[in-house]
Write an enzyme that holds these catalytic residues in place. Structure first.
Site, PDB file in Angstrom:
ATOM      1  N   HIS A 155       3.739   2.436   2.532  1.00 16.68           N
ATOM      2  CA  HIS A 155       3.181   2.480   3.871  1.00 16.68           C
ATOM      3  C   HIS A 155       2.923   1.128   4.511  1.00 16.68           C
ATOM      4  O   HIS A 155       3.277   0.900   5.658  1.00 16.68           O
ATOM      5  CB  HIS A 155       1.874   3.275   3.802  1.00 16.68           C
ATOM      6  CG  HIS A 155       1.226   3.500   5.128  1.00 16.68           C
ATOM      7  ND1 HIS A 155       1.864   4.155   6.154  1.00 16.68           N
ATOM      8  CD2 HIS A 155      -0.001   3.168   5.600  1.00 16.68           C
ATOM      9  CE1 HIS A 155       1.050   4.214   7.208  1.00 16.68           C
ATOM     10  NE2 HIS A 155      -0.079   3.616   6.902  1.00 16.68           N
ATOM     11  N   LEU A 187       4.265  10.315   7.480  1.00 14.17           N
ATOM     12  CA  LEU A 187       2.836  10.169   7.259  1.00 14.17           C
ATOM     13  C   LEU A 187       2.024  11.326   7.823  1.00 14.17           C
ATOM     14  O   LEU A 187       2.265  11.782   8.935  1.00 14.17           O
ATOM     15  CB  LEU A 187       2.365   8.874   7.924  1.00 14.17           C
ATOM     16  CG  LEU A 187       0.923   8.523   7.559  1.00 14.17           C
ATOM     17  CD1 LEU A 187       0.890   7.888   6.187  1.00 14.17           C
ATOM     18  CD2 LEU A 187       0.312   7.601   8.587  1.00 14.17           C
ATOM     19  N   ARG A 232      -7.298   4.017   0.079  1.00 14.97           N
ATOM     20  CA  ARG A 232      -5.989   4.619  -0.201  1.00 14.97           C
ATOM     21  C   ARG A 232      -5.465   4.347  -1.599  1.00 14.97           C
ATOM     22  O   ARG A 232      -4.830   5.204  -2.210  1.00 14.97           O
ATOM     23  CB  ARG A 232      -4.983   4.098   0.822  1.00 14.97           C
ATOM     24  CG  ARG A 232      -5.312   4.629   2.173  1.00 14.97           C
ATOM     25  CD  ARG A 232      -4.428   4.057   3.231  1.00 14.97           C
ATOM     26  NE  ARG A 232      -4.849   4.619   4.509  1.00 14.97           N
ATOM     27  CZ  ARG A 232      -4.422   4.173   5.676  1.00 14.97           C
ATOM     28  NH1 ARG A 232      -3.568   3.162   5.735  1.00 14.97           N
ATOM     29  NH2 ARG A 232      -4.842   4.725   6.786  1.00 14.97           N
ATOM     30  N   HIS A 280       0.421   5.072   0.821  1.00 14.04           N
ATOM     31  CA  HIS A 280      -0.509   5.984   1.496  1.00 14.04           C
ATOM     32  C   HIS A 280      -0.490   7.304   0.752  1.00 14.04           C
ATOM     33  O   HIS A 280       0.583   7.830   0.442  1.00 14.04           O
ATOM     34  CB  HIS A 280      -0.075   6.163   2.955  1.00 14.04           C
ATOM     35  CG  HIS A 280      -1.103   6.827   3.809  1.00 14.04           C
ATOM     36  ND1 HIS A 280      -1.482   8.134   3.623  1.00 14.04           N
ATOM     37  CD2 HIS A 280      -1.832   6.370   4.860  1.00 14.04           C
ATOM     38  CE1 HIS A 280      -2.409   8.451   4.530  1.00 14.04           C
ATOM     39  NE2 HIS A 280      -2.636   7.394   5.291  1.00 14.04           N
ATOM     40  N   ARG A 286      -5.477  -2.428   2.223  1.00 13.37           N
ATOM     41  CA  ARG A 286      -5.969  -2.342   3.598  1.00 13.37           C
ATOM     42  C   ARG A 286      -6.724  -1.040   3.819  1.00 13.37           C
ATOM     43  O   ARG A 286      -6.323   0.006   3.335  1.00 13.37           O
ATOM     44  CB  ARG A 286      -4.794  -2.393   4.573  1.00 13.37           C
ATOM     45  CG  ARG A 286      -5.175  -2.030   5.989  1.00 13.37           C
ATOM     46  CD  ARG A 286      -4.036  -2.237   6.960  1.00 13.37           C
ATOM     47  NE  ARG A 286      -3.007  -1.218   6.903  1.00 13.37           N
ATOM     48  CZ  ARG A 286      -3.059  -0.055   7.561  1.00 13.37           C
ATOM     49  NH1 ARG A 286      -4.101   0.250   8.302  1.00 13.37           N
ATOM     50  NH2 ARG A 286      -2.061   0.797   7.472  1.00 13.37           N
ATOM     51  N   GLU A 330      -4.731   9.733   7.630  1.00 10.52           N
ATOM     52  CA  GLU A 330      -6.001   9.865   6.921  1.00 10.52           C
ATOM     53  C   GLU A 330      -7.036  10.532   7.822  1.00 10.52           C
ATOM     54  O   GLU A 330      -8.011  11.119   7.343  1.00 10.52           O
ATOM     55  CB  GLU A 330      -6.465   8.438   6.582  1.00 10.52           C
ATOM     56  CG  GLU A 330      -7.453   8.304   5.494  1.00 10.52           C
ATOM     57  CD  GLU A 330      -7.564   6.829   5.107  1.00 10.52           C
ATOM     58  OE1 GLU A 330      -6.932   6.443   4.113  1.00 10.52           O
ATOM     59  OE2 GLU A 330      -8.249   6.066   5.811  1.00 10.52           O
ATOM     60  N   GLN A 347       0.800  -1.222   0.000  1.00  5.58           N
ATOM     61  CA  GLN A 347       0.000   0.000   0.000  1.00  5.58           C
ATOM     62  C   GLN A 347       0.839   1.281   0.000  1.00  5.58           C
ATOM     63  O   GLN A 347       1.764   1.403   0.802  1.00  5.58           O
ATOM     64  CB  GLN A 347      -0.895   0.012   1.236  1.00  5.58           C
ATOM     65  CG  GLN A 347      -1.734   1.265   1.367  1.00  5.58           C
ATOM     66  CD  GLN A 347      -2.750   1.132   2.483  1.00  5.58           C
ATOM     67  OE1 GLN A 347      -2.432   1.325   3.649  1.00  5.58           O
ATOM     68  NE2 GLN A 347      -3.964   0.755   2.122  1.00  5.58           N
TER      69      GLN A 347
END
Ligand SMILES: Cc1cc2nc3c(=O)[nH]c(=O)nc-3n(C[C@H](O)[C@H](O)[C@H](O)COP(=O)(O)OP(=O)(O)OC[C@H]3O[C@@H](n4cnc5c(N)ncnc54)[C@H](O)[C@@H]3O)c2cc1C
Ligand code: SF4
Ligand code: FES
Lengths: 232, 574
Positions: free
Chosen positions: B347, B247, B281, B237, B389, B250, B235
């Site tokens: 991520h 990061l 995502r 992000h 995810r 979200e 993934q």
């Protein structure tokens, strides 16, 4: 890119009898972190330079050291805010293992003395224990501690008494004593008012000055003192 | 030095700690971790942990189940997803009782907020399902579980780096480690071994992951011939801080933040008309990259803005304090006054060590298990996250499946004989270390690592295609060859990070290769795996899990069907 000078206090337990200062020059963007400088030195000049790192953004507490005379996290130190010479030393008052790495066991082990877990033997409700935002507000600062050790290492009371709990462990005690869900206040207070506890803090404020999470540790300790006087 | 414990756990993240608490009820437990326990990467988790508590509005485990399945583009195994979503409420309440300081509603209940892909009524509108402790949820849970593990008498071995996991005749008998401080080898014989070693984002150049996320244990198990599942699904992000990859949760969009492009357009309205900026995502990351590719980045450059200026200042202060600090420190802006430049960042690993719903490690696609070996957390693939995810489901996964693995371990102990790791096996590990320490090669660890990270990012991230990835595989092979000629500077025994990084490099190369090969063979687009040359999801041929094996002939693939119980695959629209 600009040239920066790093003065680093180094110690190799297998070769040196005492620490030695070493100087390195690296080119860096002013927006980079002091940690990036250390990494650059390790990658391009001397692979044996030793330091701890993990998250690289101030949340894991790995990279605390003395930066130009003041404890802090190298991953939170931006080069442009620094003079052209950056001096790095291991955290003082803890045994040095190698270069910038110190033994943190003496620091972590202090926590155990203050029963660092929520104690509440009442049968738990089916859902969460209710806690108002105001009540939670009391512990909000204390829960942000990342256990970096900057505070305890900068504390003159700790320098003279290595058995002293130190600011970080006292803050941990506070975190539970002032958590409305906890029921072990008296037990904890008893543990922290001993000879090497609460009253060793003379409100020197070194800890507050260095805490990378900007926790007002001394005011938390003062609240503990007031409570101890009242209750015991 | 040789130790014996009933259970040995590798990793002190949330998965390892939750399992340790459980396993300690059945016997002695050692947790081995290459960091000080609370430094584990779980502590960096920001936004929240999901459960349909209904503290803020109506919700249900069934909607959670649906969202997770759909978010994962129907690749997740639905029996496992159901277990996780059904157990979520109990899990959060248990964490609260253990002391986790969740943020509160005015009535004093656990507060909840919106997150990507969390919806009510099977996709009708966003729902508040994320339980959080401001934007330091991982840190809050980490300390509670660490403190509880100590209370339960778990033995911690901080800064012990695992070098080998010993699997003999289909059975795991323990672990070989190096104590970082002394450089001494320590062997741990155990009846049960749990791998909870976290993710491997450091395979990529720009990542939200910590330096320690290097996939060591996956690589070790892969080398013994055990499979890795769905490694092509990694993934990205959408909102990593531009240039750094740090990061921005979200949760920032959950609290009302929006993404804007160089023309000041809220571009997610185009890509996901119903839930817009709160789409999953993979979709948001692709949208951002598409905007940039089509020249609509900020000032035509390679980033977009995450704009929080319309969010109430008080909400930012109370619920997003940490990311506010990051923005101030690292890029010198206050998100209340200026938009945040962002770009997708590597991520989360959906793929990993295949397990059943009790954490037992599978040795093949048919479901046979390895005796004495368990895995949980990000390193494992149960698979609940499928091809992508949803936010907040990883923390839930670590705690739910960490606990289940702990229970399964406890129950397995009485039927397992203890077996000692042979001196021969230990000597082999020692010889490897000595070999590296004395190596006189010309290649440098840092150079090879950075070359690997750069090509993985360039050729195997948000957009992928056959030509690029074929080139990538060739380049990885060359890096692998070169890594046999390493020379390291530090030849000391004590706290030798030069040595450890060189060992980690071997694992990164190994894992990078499996990711690339897995991505190359999956000729469809699903979730995070987007193939420009095969842009459509192909359920007929590819609704199946990839199992990669290392064999004498190279990496080979087999497949396991997806378990579908409740929700038939449908087109993924938001
Ligand atoms: C910045 C960030 C924010 C996130 N926010 C969220 C969120 O809000 N909600 C959510 O659900 N998920 C979030 N995630 C994802 C989630 O945090 C992780 O997936 C999860 O914490 C992984 O936990 P873990 O226990 O599997 O592993 P980790 O916490 O990564 O722990 C791994 C452990 O393994 C040890 N280890 C590894 N290799 C070795 C070795 N060779 N020898 C010894 N020990 C070893 C390490 O020391 C460490 O203790 C976030 C991730 C990141 C990067
Ligand atoms: S109180 Fe501050 S300085 Fe002390 S350990 Fe915690 S974060 Fe570090
Ligand atoms: S590396 Fe985590 S705090 Fe600096």
């Amino acid at each position: 890119m600009k040239k920066y000078f790093f003065r680093i206090k180094r110690f190799d337990p297998e070769k040196d009898s005492s620490p030695q200062w070493k100087e390195f020059t690296v080119e860096m963007e002013p927006t980079e972190r002091a940690l990036d400088g250390l990494i650059k030195i390790k990658e391009t000049i001397d692979g044996s330079l030793t330091f701890r790192k993990s998250c690289a953004h101030g949340i894991c507490g790995s990279c605390a050291m003395k930066i130009n005379g003041k404890n802090g996290l190298v991953c939170q130190t931006i080069i442009k805010d620094m003079p052209d010479t950056i001096t790095l030393e291991p955290l003082q008052a803890f045994p040095v293992i190698k270069d910038l790495v110190v033994d943190m066991d003496p620091f972590f082990s202090k926590n155990e003395l203050v029963l660092p877990y929520l104690i509440n033997n009442e049968p738990p409700p089916e859902r969460e224990r209710i806690q108002s935002p105001e009540d939670q507000g009391k512990i909000l600062q204390s829960i942000t501690c990342v256990m970096c050790g900057s505070c305890t290492s900068s504390c003159p009371s700790y320098w003279t008494d290595k058995k002293y709990l130190g600011p970080s462990a006292l803050l941990k005690a506070y975190r539970f004593i002032f958590d409305t869900r906890d029921r072990a206040t008296d037990e904890r207070l008893k543990r922290i008012i001993t000879h090497h506890g609460l009253w060793r803090c003379h409100s020197i404020y070194n800890c507050v000055e260095v805490c990378p999470k900007e926790i007002d540790i001394t005011s938390h300790i003062s609240k503990l003192k007031r409570m101890a006087v009242r209750k015991l | 030095m040789t130790h014996y414990f009933d259970t040995v756990i590798i990793g002190s993240g949330l998965a390892g700690l939750r399992a340790a608490i459980e396993a300690s009820k059945y016997g002695s437990v050692a947790v081995l971790t290459k960091l000080y326990p609370t430094r584990s990467h779980s502590t960096a988790a920001q936004g929240g942990i999901s459960a349909a508590l209904e503290n803020e509005e109506p919700d249900s485990p069934e909607w959670h189940f649906y969202d997770t399945t759909k978010g994962g583009d129907f690749l997740g195994d639905q029996d496992a997803i159901e277990v996780m979503c059904e157990d979520a409420i109990r899990t959060i309440i248990e964490l609260e009782h253990l002391g986790v300081p969740f943020s509160r509603t005015p009535e004093g209940k656990i507060a909840q907020r919106r997150f990507g892909g969390h919806t009510r009524d099977f996709g009708a509108a966003p729902v508040r399902r994320a339980c959080y402790s401001a934007d330091r949820t991982g840190h809050a849970i980490m300390f509670a579980l660490f403190e509880q593990s100590e209370l339960h008498g778990v033995h911690f071995f901080p800064e012990f780096h695992v070098l080998d996991i010993v699997v003999k005749n289909g059975k795991c008998i323990g672990v070989i480690t190096i104590e970082i401080k002394s450089g001494e080898i320590h062997t741990f014989n155990a009846r049960a071994t749990l791998v909870a070693s976290g993710g491997y984002g450091k395979v990529f150049k720009t990542t939200s992951n910590a330096f320690a996320s290097t996939g060591d244990c996956l690589s070790i198990l892969f080398n013994t011939g055990l499979p890795l599942e769905d490694m092509e699904f990694f993934q990205f992000h959408p909102t990593g801080l531009y240039g750094l990859g740090i990061l921005i949760t979200e949760g920032a969009r959950g609290e009302g933040g929006i993404l804007i492009n160089g023309k000041n357009e809220r571009f997610m309205e185009k890509y996901a008309p119903t839930i817009k900026d709160l789409a999953p995502r993979d979709m948001v990351s692709r949208a951002i990259m598409t905007e940039i590719r089509e020249g609509r980045g900020i000032d035509g450059k390679d980033y977009v803005y995450l704009d929080l200026r319309a969010v109430d200042k008080k909400i930012i202060e109370e619920r997003l304090p940490e990311i506010t600090t990051f923005c101030k420190i690292y890029i010198g802006i206050d998100p209340s006054d200026a938009p945040i430049p962002v770009l997708p960042t590597a991520h989360y690993a959906m793929g990993g060590i295949p397990t059943d719903i009790d954490g037992k490690v599978l040795k093949d696609e048919k479901g046979s298990v390895v005796e004495g070996l368990f895995a949980a957390g990000e390193c494992a693939c149960v698979s609940v996250h499928g091809a992508n995810r949803l936010g907040c489901n990883s923390l839930l996964d670590t705690v739910v499946f960490g606990r289940r693995a702990g229970i399964a371990i406890g129950k397995s102990l009485k039927d397992t004989e203890k077996q000692d790791i042979s001196k021969n096996t230990v000597d082999k590990v020692i010889n490897n270390i000595d070999g590296l320490l004395n190596a006189q090669g010309k290649e440098k660890t840092a150079t090879l690592r950075s070359e690997l990270q750069t090509i993985m990012m360039d050729k195997c991230s948000v957009f992928r295609n056959e030509a690029d990835m074929e080139g990538l595989v060739k380049e990885i092979t060359i890096i692998k060859e070169r890594s046999k000629r390493l020379g390291i500077k530090d030849r000391g025994k004590k706290f030798n990070t030069d040595l450890l990084e060189s060992i980690e490099l071997g694992h990164l190369i190994n894992v990078g290769e499996v990711i690339a090969l897995s991505a190359l063979q999956r000729r469809e687009s699903r979730g995070s795996h987007y193939r420009e040359d095969f842009p459509i999801r192909d359920d007929e041929n590819w609704l199946k899990h990839t199992f990669a094996f290392k064999t004498e002939r190279g990496v080979e693939f087999r497949y396991k069907p997806v378990t579908i119980t409740r929700f038939k695959p449908e087109e993924r629209k938001y």
